[in-house]
Design an enzyme around this catalytic site. Sequence first.
Site, short mmCIF file in Angstrom:
data_model
loop_
_atom_site.label_atom_id
_atom_site.label_comp_id
_atom_site.label_asym_id
_atom_site.label_seq_id
_atom_site.Cartn_x
_atom_site.Cartn_y
_atom_site.Cartn_z
N ASP A 564 32.38 53.88 8.76
CA ASP A 564 32.25 54.83 9.86
C ASP A 564 33.45 54.66 10.79
OD1 ASP A 564 31.15 56.76 11.49
OD2 ASP A 564 29.46 55.55 12.17
N ASP A 640 27.95 63.44 13.48
CA ASP A 640 26.94 63.30 14.52
C ASP A 640 26.37 64.67 14.92
OD1 ASP A 640 27.55 60.66 14.35
OD2 ASP A 640 28.76 60.60 16.17
#
Length: 962
Positions: A564, A640
């Site tokens: 990430d 997100d």
Amino acid sequence: MGNWLLILTICAAAVQSCVAVDRGNFKTCDQNAFCKRQRATQPGNSPWEILLDSLNSTISSLQVQVISSRSQARLQLQLIALADSTLHFELDEVNPIKLRYRAQESLSGSPQLSSLKITEQSSDSISLSFGGTGKAILLVKPFRLDVYDGDQLVISVNARGLLNFEHQRVRKSKLWEAMSTVAQTVGSVGSSLPGKAYSWVLQWLPWSSEAGRNEEPSSEPAEEEMKAEAETKHPDEKPVEEEEEPGLWEETFKSHVDSKPYGPTSVGVDISFPGSRHVYGIPEHADTFALKQTKNGDPYRLYNTDVFEYELYNPMALYGAVPFMMAKRQQGTVGIFWNNAAETYVDIEESSSGSVVSSLMNLVSGGGNEPHQQTHWFSESGIIDLYIMIGPTPKDVVRQYGSLTGKTPLPQRFALGYHQCRWNYNDQEDVHSVNKGFDLHDIPYDVLWLDIEHTDNKKYFTWDPVKFPDPLEMVHNLTANGRKLVTIVDPHMKRDSSYFFHEHCEQNDFYVKDKSGKIYEGWCWPGSASYPDFFNPAVRDYWASRFALDKYEGTSLDVYTWNDMNEPSVFNGPEVTMPKDCLHYGGYEHRDVHNMYGMMVVEGTIRGQLMRSDYKLRPFVLSRSFFAGSQRFGAVWTGDNIADWEHLAIAVPMLLSLSVSGIPFCGADVGGFFNNPNTELLTRWYQAGAFQPFFRGHAHLHTKRREPWLFDEQTNKIIKASIKKRYTYLPYWYTLFYEHEKTAVPPMRPLWMEYPQDGETFSMDNQYLLGDSILVHPVVRSGEQEVSVYFPGVDTLWYEIETFRVYEAPGYQTIPVAIEKIPIFQRGGTIVPKKERARRASSLMTKDPYTFIVTLDKQGKAQGRLYIDDGQSLEYQKGSYITLELNMEGHTLSSKVTNQGAFETPESIDKIVIVGLSRAPSSIVDNTGRILEYRYDATSQALVLRKPNFSVSNEWSVNLKM
């Protein structure tokens, strides 16, 4: 300092948890100097022309120089014919001060060459042939490239005359100042150095010295000879007045200053698609699948950034960048790949009547001025490195692109199951409780994920000693139930002298440098952090070595990886990422390689997983950042997102864009990462996610817990049914991913990939196909009671997968959508393999029998495929697998083994369902003469054969006596 570090980290987390995207943190085109300059290039007056006396050719390539009539600047053009109807177009400076970056890491290897023949040449043009039906015409003045498929003009480069190639340069005052300094050190000879001596220094000084790059030009008498020689080497040196234009030598955004030691270096050109009304691709954007016009707003931006709670339906950049585009016309499809890892923009505009390309089309075809798509591509640095794929079908284009940048290798079977993730599962007891909860509520899942809080103070490759005192025991408890664990490993390394990874990077000079050559320090989850330079092969080697089981303690071969924040995300950096003037291995600036950084992180991770298993097991890595070629290394997700209906709806066009752009293993966080979905939204999201390639539930630290059993009985029941349905279709998913590795065709695909001449599908992005057999229409609006489903195909039948109700195509049908289901249909004429015993993990289904669902077309025929291997090893690449070809024709269903290899399996066929029979047969007999038992339902016209007990390893047939 420690307090400030804590405050900054907490603030960053708080911002990400409760505030929508702050657009002020990210540039618009008007705030980006190179974007403004390129966009200001006026069409219709191109100064570029071909120098025919510089022409050279080989059996597969052509080289020729292109010159500007305004500045006399020269470019080197190279055309290379590649296998499979692909043309490589490359433009670079003739004599650059410093070699420009070429994004070769995006390619899966050296492309295979083909024949390029000059078929005709005159003072006006050069005609070429390549790849069977491929033709190209180079227009001399003004320079233009027209590409044809047969007699059909399909792509035109620089038809609008927007080619703009900014040459590297040295600020004249700085050059003189540095040379004077050198002169003084060799004996104070000053300006009496002869011109040839100036020329010698000129060749070396610009890139070996940082001396004075920011002052205005001076006018020394002895500078004239030096200027003359400099302009011979770099004939496009602009007038001194232009150096005063903002953004040429440095650029400021908010408090960040971006220095540009070689001045403006952007490249751009227009690319038109005659006859094409729709273009697709260039992910990642939260926008419609068919890309929109940008004439009255910002262009689509490709610049990997950490944009939490991103907005929808705008061209803002997100986490990944794939500069690939497909253009669709009624009778064909083409593609282009703009291989440039720098910040890139793409403008899209529909042509107007009377445009250059419309006029050309009219001249060639004799028809009218049909509207078509015009695009304008420009990048901040690098070269123009363009691959042109002429199709002619959508599947041809994805195959051609896949041969360049690679395909996704077949993942382990577990990776196609359901993944349970949260930021963060608190500790080992929490992990044990969640794992046990799935079993208590009879819900299958394959992977549990741990986010950043599992580490020791955000130091990756470590465990929190209090929360996770015995991680290996925790792993073994999971894997005893057939499950896996994924841990997060981000590329920001905590600057802590007691942290082994940081110390090793410091000692071995492994970090990215700032513009002054010092180790770059930014802020991310650990606080002060530095970033390994993954463009250095030694860094990737070291990173890979840390995944060894004796190095990454607490892990086993059943622990996989999540990369990430690898854009890279830098909380205090410009646009929440690394400054562009940071320096990488090889002397390249971060501006040159930015969009590729995340991919290079994953390349090291993949290699680490392969090494730790001695190259026996397939790896699994999920990455947030990606570039063209990232598909070779694993899965991506859309970042997100937010728990609202619009974000559920946008998942389909986003995943379709990724799929057609070479990245098929993709998904969106089920339920939405931010905020708390109500039960209706969560239900609909699980129903949709179960029929999308990567299926993971994920949620933010500050959201309510969402494990499926925490909701009311009805919600729990529907979510469980959705997950179980995913598991019953795993054989079909697995077969589709195997076929992708062979053909590059994505498992999730737009309707027009299978029905390329059906114009009704060209702008459709609320439904899609899985393979050629399953049609899915998710429900993406609250309170929806019915949806309008489009059924493609002429005289095609579509069967609802549970009731087998039949719908005839083409056309729209209104379908009721009670909360417990979404519209899913199997095409008539197909055979889909399933396993109907959904156990608690996919590994426990290995020996379970298969069910074949046969849906007949109007001629009573059907075809299908099944791929089987061990589900985890790399032995399939050596031929250790079984493939079956299934065929129904003339009331006979047969199975043919097309590859046996060395693979053996006890799996059998437990049930066969044949749908679309108007009446029951009088009897059913297999190829050995055995009479089989069956049941026929006249309402659904479905015939069920139970327990035929055929081995998948043997060929067999059944004949229906009608």
